[in-house]
Motif scaffolding. Structure first.
Motif, PDB file in Angstrom:
ATOM      1  N   LYS A  29      43.576  39.421  50.169  1.00 11.40           N
ATOM      2  CA  LYS A  29      44.379  40.623  49.935  1.00 11.40           C
ATOM      3  C   LYS A  29      45.514  40.339  48.954  1.00 11.40           C
ATOM      4  O   LYS A  29      45.795  41.146  48.056  1.00 11.40           O
ATOM      5  CB  LYS A  29      44.951  41.140  51.259  1.00 11.40           C
ATOM      6  N   ILE A  30      46.170  39.187  49.116  1.00 11.06           N
ATOM      7  CA  ILE A  30      47.254  38.811  48.200  1.00 11.06           C
ATOM      8  C   ILE A  30      46.728  38.674  46.785  1.00 11.06           C
ATOM      9  O   ILE A  30      47.330  39.171  45.825  1.00 11.06           O
ATOM     10  CB  ILE A  30      47.898  37.493  48.672  1.00 11.06           C
ATOM     11  N   ARG A  31      45.595  38.008  46.649  1.00 13.17           N
ATOM     12  CA  ARG A  31      45.011  37.829  45.315  1.00 13.17           C
ATOM     13  C   ARG A  31      44.572  39.158  44.706  1.00 13.17           C
ATOM     14  O   ARG A  31      44.736  39.384  43.512  1.00 13.17           O
ATOM     15  CB  ARG A  31      43.824  36.871  45.405  1.00 13.17           C
ATOM     16  N   PHE A  32      44.029  40.037  45.535  1.00 16.08           N
ATOM     17  CA  PHE A  32      43.597  41.337  45.038  1.00 16.08           C
ATOM     18  C   PHE A  32      44.787  42.157  44.558  1.00 16.08           C
ATOM     19  O   PHE A  32      44.728  42.808  43.514  1.00 16.08           O
ATOM     20  CB  PHE A  32      42.848  42.095  46.141  1.00 16.08           C
ATOM     21  N   GLU A  33      45.862  42.128  45.312  1.00 16.04           N
ATOM     22  CA  GLU A  33      47.057  42.887  44.959  1.00 16.04           C
ATOM     23  C   GLU A  33      47.667  42.408  43.639  1.00 16.04           C
ATOM     24  O   GLU A  33      48.195  43.197  42.864  1.00 16.04           O
ATOM     25  CB  GLU A  33      48.101  42.771  46.074  1.00 16.04           C
ATOM     26  N   LYS A  34      47.594  41.083  43.394  1.00 14.92           N
ATOM     27  CA  LYS A  34      48.269  40.512  42.239  1.00 14.92           C
ATOM     28  C   LYS A  34      47.347  40.256  41.049  1.00 14.92           C
ATOM     29  O   LYS A  34      47.805  39.784  40.003  1.00 14.92           O
ATOM     30  CB  LYS A  34      48.953  39.187  42.630  1.00 14.92           C
ATOM     31  N   ASP A  35      46.069  40.575  41.186  1.00 18.07           N
ATOM     32  CA  ASP A  35      45.133  40.285  40.105  1.00 18.07           C
ATOM     33  C   ASP A  35      45.370  41.205  38.908  1.00 18.07           C
ATOM     34  O   ASP A  35      45.872  42.329  39.046  1.00 18.07           O
ATOM     35  CB  ASP A  35      43.692  40.442  40.602  1.00 18.07           C
ATOM     36  N   ASP A  36      45.012  40.702  37.730  1.00 18.26           N
ATOM     37  CA  ASP A  36      45.100  41.488  36.504  1.00 18.26           C
ATOM     38  C   ASP A  36      44.231  42.737  36.643  1.00 18.26           C
ATOM     39  O   ASP A  36      43.103  42.677  37.139  1.00 18.26           O
ATOM     40  CB  ASP A  36      44.619  40.623  35.325  1.00 18.26           C
ATOM     41  N   HIS A  37      44.761  43.886  36.219  1.00 16.13           N
ATOM     42  CA  HIS A  37      44.069  45.171  36.424  1.00 16.13           C
ATOM     43  C   HIS A  37      42.681  45.176  35.792  1.00 16.13           C
ATOM     44  O   HIS A  37      41.702  45.593  36.439  1.00 16.13           O
ATOM     45  CB  HIS A  37      44.896  46.317  35.853  1.00 16.13           C
ATOM     46  N   ALA A  38      42.573  44.712  34.549  1.00 16.39           N
ATOM     47  CA  ALA A  38      41.283  44.734  33.862  1.00 16.39           C
ATOM     48  C   ALA A  38      40.272  43.826  34.557  1.00 16.39           C
ATOM     49  O   ALA A  38      39.104  44.207  34.756  1.00 16.39           O
ATOM     50  CB  ALA A  38      41.464  44.315  32.403  1.00 16.39           C
ATOM     51  N   GLU A  39      40.706  42.637  34.947  1.00 24.95           N
ATOM     52  CA  GLU A  39      39.800  41.713  35.635  1.00 24.95           C
ATOM     53  C   GLU A  39      39.406  42.254  37.004  1.00 24.95           C
ATOM     54  O   GLU A  39      38.273  42.065  37.452  1.00 24.95           O
ATOM     55  CB  GLU A  39      40.455  40.339  35.768  1.00 24.95           C
ATOM     56  N   LYS A  40      40.332  42.912  37.672  1.00 22.85           N
ATOM     57  CA  LYS A  40      40.032  43.507  38.970  1.00 22.85           C
ATOM     58  C   LYS A  40      38.949  44.573  38.834  1.00 22.85           C
ATOM     59  O   LYS A  40      38.012  44.634  39.637  1.00 22.85           O
ATOM     60  CB  LYS A  40      41.297  44.113  39.577  1.00 22.85           C
ATOM     61  N   GLU A  41      39.078  45.403  37.819  1.00 21.61           N
ATOM     62  CA  GLU A  41      38.078  46.448  37.600  1.00 21.61           C
ATOM     63  C   GLU A  41      36.717  45.850  37.279  1.00 21.61           C
ATOM     64  O   GLU A  41      35.682  46.358  37.732  1.00 21.61           O
ATOM     65  CB  GLU A  41      38.539  47.366  36.464  1.00 21.61           C
ATOM     66  N   GLN A  42      36.692  44.767  36.491  1.00 23.09           N
ATOM     67  CA  GLN A  42      35.429  44.094  36.199  1.00 23.09           C
ATOM     68  C   GLN A  42      34.805  43.521  37.462  1.00 23.09           C
ATOM     69  O   GLN A  42      33.590  43.592  37.666  1.00 23.09           O
ATOM     70  CB  GLN A  42      35.661  42.982  35.171  1.00 23.09           C
ATOM     71  N   PHE A  43      35.636  42.951  38.317  1.00 22.49           N
ATOM     72  CA  PHE A  43      35.138  42.403  39.581  1.00 22.49           C
ATOM     73  C   PHE A  43      34.556  43.505  40.453  1.00 22.49           C
ATOM     74  O   PHE A  43      33.461  43.362  41.013  1.00 22.49           O
ATOM     75  CB  PHE A  43      36.272  41.689  40.329  1.00 22.49           C
ATOM     76  N   LEU A  44      35.275  44.623  40.586  1.00 21.23           N
ATOM     77  CA  LEU A  44      34.783  45.735  41.396  1.00 21.23           C
ATOM     78  C   LEU A  44      33.476  46.283  40.848  1.00 21.23           C
ATOM     79  O   LEU A  44      32.584  46.672  41.604  1.00 21.23           O
ATOM     80  CB  LEU A  44      35.843  46.842  41.456  1.00 21.23           C
ATOM     81  N   GLY A  45      33.363  46.288  39.529  1.00 20.52           N
ATOM     82  CA  GLY A  45      32.133  46.773  38.905  1.00 20.52           C
ATOM     83  C   GLY A  45      30.957  45.824  39.072  1.00 20.52           C
ATOM     84  O   GLY A  45      29.795  46.225  38.890  1.00 20.52           O
TER      85      GLY A  45
END
Length: 477
Positions: free
Chosen positions: A136-152
């Motif tokens: 959860k901590i990593r998800f909250e602080k992750d770079d927005h673009a990389e987070k979206e790529q991960f979710l995709g």
């Protein structure tokens, strides 16, 4: 000791394992990881242990943060600092950093701890909670673009609700439609709209779906690992490592303090020990010192625990012999030389197999060689009765600022079994005059995991207050 040899991780044999696809030249394309696939590359024994220990330090501090009732913002700050120290994960944009090496360490450490903590329901529960918090901590602080790529890159089985479905909702905006059983935390907090057995989750609460999915995924995988573990053809060299890791987690602390080696402390003479004890020692060592002064003697495990502590603190073998001889003042020279001198030299690696023994960590003190009648070793927070502990703490630390008003908080953590958290809180209270605040721990929010860590940090704060550097030299303004 054995020399590290190449071994292959065998976390799960039943699952089909594929090679991780590369992305922009990286074997691990994202910092976020659901740990679907066990590591398949060769792992040395040294990596197997050190990667797990560093991860355990992070997870143990997460548990400590819950025990200390830190807010999520406080926990976020503390764990980010500890991750930077023990488990760094840089973004894809940090091309000068060893990103794949960092993510490989994270990946392997997670699976080693799975093997260690799948063995009991309590270990699994605590491991899932700590790992889910770290995610959860990593998800909250992750770079927005990389987070979206991960979710995709994953199928979370959510459906974007249509404008007709969300018509009439109090808060306009984007909603995801999932089964309500997948977001029980949001249902409990009334942060979703329930309709037809489905939960309509606002986009602002998207992280809850992802975190809940991670938790569910990990719970199932741990159960699979637990069932497969008896069938695994484990290397006998790994079993002691896994046992040590699980004991450390049960004790609530990581296994070792990184500086607990001979010579880690400054030079210390026998005549300095009294003053040091009443200024810088944790309760376990101060109790041993007080018992030694009172009885002019300590039994075997007490001498071992205290002697190795003083050794790492900087007491040389020559000074150690002087200290123990003066302390055992009721004993004649002949008996001292026959019964105690050899053991003192042995602990310094000068007799027997000449091993360089390290001082005992909090985990070892808590989990091994339990004290019996007449013994003085062990951890007062665990081994003293509640009344005796309160009396002892006020006697030991009353002049350093500890009062009866502090006792309820300390005793509450002791009752809950968080002994090192109670010790950490005593450190904070007794070092408030040096600028230590509640939540600071022994530095960067870390909890006490080793008696020598406590003493070393206390001495360091004392020197700073006196305007000296770490070597004890006066710093000119």
């Amino acid at each position: 000791m054995f020399k590290p040899k190449e071994i292959k991780s065998r976390a799960t044999k039943d699952r089909k394992v594929g090679i991780v696809e590369t992305h922009n030249g990286l074997k691990y394309p994202f910092r976020l990881n659901f740990y679907d696939r066990p590591p398949t590359d060769d792992i040395t024994i040294e990596e197997f242990e050190t990667f797990a220990l560093d991860r355990l330090r992070v997870l143990a501090e997460i548990e400590s943060s819950y025990a200390r009732n830190r807010t999520f913002e406080e926990l976020l700050s503390v764990i980010q600092a500890i991750c930077l120290k023990y488990l760094p994960l840089n973004a894809n944009s940090a091309k000068e950093k060893p990103r794949d090496e960092e993510r490989r360490k994270d990946h392997i450490g997670h699976f080693v701890l799975r093997l260690a903590f799948c063995r009991s329901e309590e270990l699994r529960r605590r491991f899932v909670k700590a790992e889910t918090t770290l995610f959860k901590i990593r998800f909250e602080k992750d770079d927005h673009a990389e987070k979206e790529q991960f979710l995709g890159s994953r199928d979370f089985d959510w459906v974007l609700a249509t404008s007709e479905e969300v018509q009439g909702f109090d808060a306009p905006g984007k909603y995801y439609k999932v089964k309500w059983t997948r977001v029980p935390d949001l249902v409990e907090k009334r942060r979703v709209v329930l309709k037809g057995g489905m939960a309509y989750v606002p986009a602002t609460e998207q992280s809850s779906i992802v975190v809940q999915e991670f938790q569910t995924h990990l719970e199932k995988d741990l159960e699979m690992t637990a069932k497969a573990l008896p069938r695994l053809d484990e290397d006998t060299r790994l079993v002691p490592i896994l046992d040590n890791l699980s004991k450390g987690f049960l004790a609530g602390v990581s296994s070792e303090w990184s500086n607990a080696s001979a010579g880690a402390g400054d030079g210390l003479t026998a005549d300095m020990v009294d003053e040091m004890a009443f200024k810088h020692f944790p309760a376990c060592m101060r109790n041993l010192h007080m018992c030694l002064r009172r009885d002019k003697h300590l039994k075997h495990f007490g001498r071992l625990q205290y002697g190795l502590f003083l050794k790492i603190l900087g007491l040389s073998i020559e000074e150690a012999l002087v200290f123990w001889r003066k302390s055992f003042s009721k004993i004649q020279d002949d008996k001292f030389n026959k019964e105690y001198r050899y053991n003192i030299r042995h602990s310094y690696g000068l007799e027997g197999k000449r091993a360089n023994y390290a001082a005992k960590s909090c985990q070892q003190i808590l989990m091994s060689d339990q004290p019996g009648p007449g013994d003085s070793h062990g951890c007062p927070y665990r081994h003293f009765s509640a009344d005796n502990l309160q009396s002892a703490l006020l006697t030991m630390y009353g002049e350093q600022g500890l009062t009866s008003a502090d006792m309820p908080e300390i005793m509450q953590t002791v009752k809950a079994g968080h002994f090192h958290v109670a010790c950490t809180r005593v450190f904070e209270i007794t070092h408030a005059r040096q600028g230590v605040k509640k939540g600071d721990g022994v530095g960067e929010g870390e909890s006490v995991t080793h008696p020598n860590q406590y003493a070393a940090r206390s001495r360091e704060l004392d020197k700073k207050a006196e305007g000296k550097d770490e070597d004890g030299d006066v710093v000119m303004a």
